[in-house]
Design an enzyme around this catalytic site. Structure first.
Site, mmCIF file in Angstrom:
data_model
loop_
_atom_site.group_PDB
_atom_site.id
_atom_site.type_symbol
_atom_site.label_atom_id
_atom_site.label_comp_id
_atom_site.label_asym_id
_atom_site.label_seq_id
_atom_site.Cartn_x
_atom_site.Cartn_y
_atom_site.Cartn_z
ATOM 1 N N CYS A 5 -53.780 32.457 -2.873
ATOM 2 C CA CYS A 5 -55.178 32.796 -2.877
ATOM 3 C C CYS A 5 -56.013 32.733 -4.921
ATOM 4 O O CYS A 5 -54.826 32.950 -5.558
ATOM 5 C CB CYS A 5 -55.846 34.034 -2.435
ATOM 6 S SG CYS A 5 -55.009 34.322 -0.787
ATOM 7 N N CYS A 6 -56.809 31.256 -4.590
ATOM 8 C CA CYS A 6 -57.201 31.657 -5.791
ATOM 9 C C CYS A 6 -58.692 31.055 -5.936
ATOM 10 O O CYS A 6 -59.158 31.817 -4.719
ATOM 11 C CB CYS A 6 -57.233 30.714 -7.559
ATOM 12 S SG CYS A 6 -56.911 28.994 -6.502
ATOM 13 N N TRP A 7 -59.721 31.281 -6.597
ATOM 14 C CA TRP A 7 -61.295 31.554 -6.550
ATOM 15 C C TRP A 7 -61.752 30.630 -5.369
ATOM 16 O O TRP A 7 -62.306 30.463 -4.616
ATOM 17 C CB TRP A 7 -61.702 31.079 -7.936
ATOM 18 C CG TRP A 7 -63.815 31.072 -7.857
ATOM 19 C CD1 TRP A 7 -64.672 30.929 -8.274
ATOM 20 C CD2 TRP A 7 -64.366 31.904 -7.107
ATOM 21 N NE1 TRP A 7 -65.390 31.039 -8.123
ATOM 22 C CE2 TRP A 7 -65.564 32.252 -7.063
ATOM 23 C CE3 TRP A 7 -63.363 33.986 -7.064
ATOM 24 C CZ2 TRP A 7 -66.188 33.147 -6.669
ATOM 25 C CZ3 TRP A 7 -65.144 34.855 -6.410
ATOM 26 C CH2 TRP A 7 -66.465 34.660 -6.951
ATOM 27 N N LEU B 240 -60.544 32.581 -2.361
ATOM 28 C CA LEU B 240 -61.042 33.194 -2.004
ATOM 29 C C LEU B 240 -62.740 33.975 -2.660
ATOM 30 O O LEU B 240 -63.191 34.751 -2.008
ATOM 31 C CB LEU B 240 -60.973 34.283 -3.617
ATOM 32 C CG LEU B 240 -59.077 35.168 -3.574
ATOM 33 C CD1 LEU B 240 -58.866 35.358 -5.099
ATOM 34 C CD2 LEU B 240 -59.116 35.376 -3.201
#
Length: 151
Positions: free
Chosen positions: A64-66, A108
């Site tokens: 996960c990342c932004w 995210l």
């Protein structure tokens, strides 16, 4: 199932992901912002989770990342990993069936907790297709990975 999870930020949806996976009976290993003292950079923690899959320490991973884009790019640099950025359940199920994806990448920013559960349902219900063309395409990707790994 052993699942490696990474996130570059300690966000509610990332914590919900870990909780949901554990509630479903999976053994979860965390990386990045989800593990105190670990490097939270998306390029680092996503690669680490992907390596867990490639090296057999995990059966699958969720990175996960932004936006999910960087996490998927970093994971896909690891030979043997087929990471898919999925913003909906249809794409998640298709990634498992049509691509034999072994790493799920999530945003995210865009993934709510109800959507997260839908995506996970589809991901875990999806079985890799045995259709000849699908098997051939996945084999082609594996050969490309092997060629890249050996230089």
């Amino acid at each position: 199932m052993r699942i490696s999870v990474s996130s570059d930020m300690d966000k509610t949806v990332a914590r919900a992901l870990v909780d949901e996976l554990r509630e479903r009976g999976h053994e979860v290993t965390t990386h990045g912002a989800l593990l105190p003292g670990d490097d939270p950079a998306w390029a680092v923690c996503s690669e680490t989770a992907a390596r867990d899959v490639a090296e057999g320490r995990a059966d699958q991973a969720v990175v996960c990342c932004w936006t999910g884009t960087g996490a998927s790019i970093a994971a896909n640099k690891v030979p043997g990993v087929r990471a898919a950025l999925c913003a909906d359940a249809y794409t998640a199920g298709g990634a498992r069936r049509g691509n034999d994806a072994n790493v799920l990448a999530l945003s995210l920013r865009l993934t709510s907790e109800p959507l997260l559960k839908e995506i996970l349902d589809a991901w875990f219900e999806g079985e890799p297709s045995q259709k000849e063309s699908t098997v051939a395409n996945v084999a082609r990707v594996r050969r490309a990975d092997a060629a890249r790994a050996t230089g």
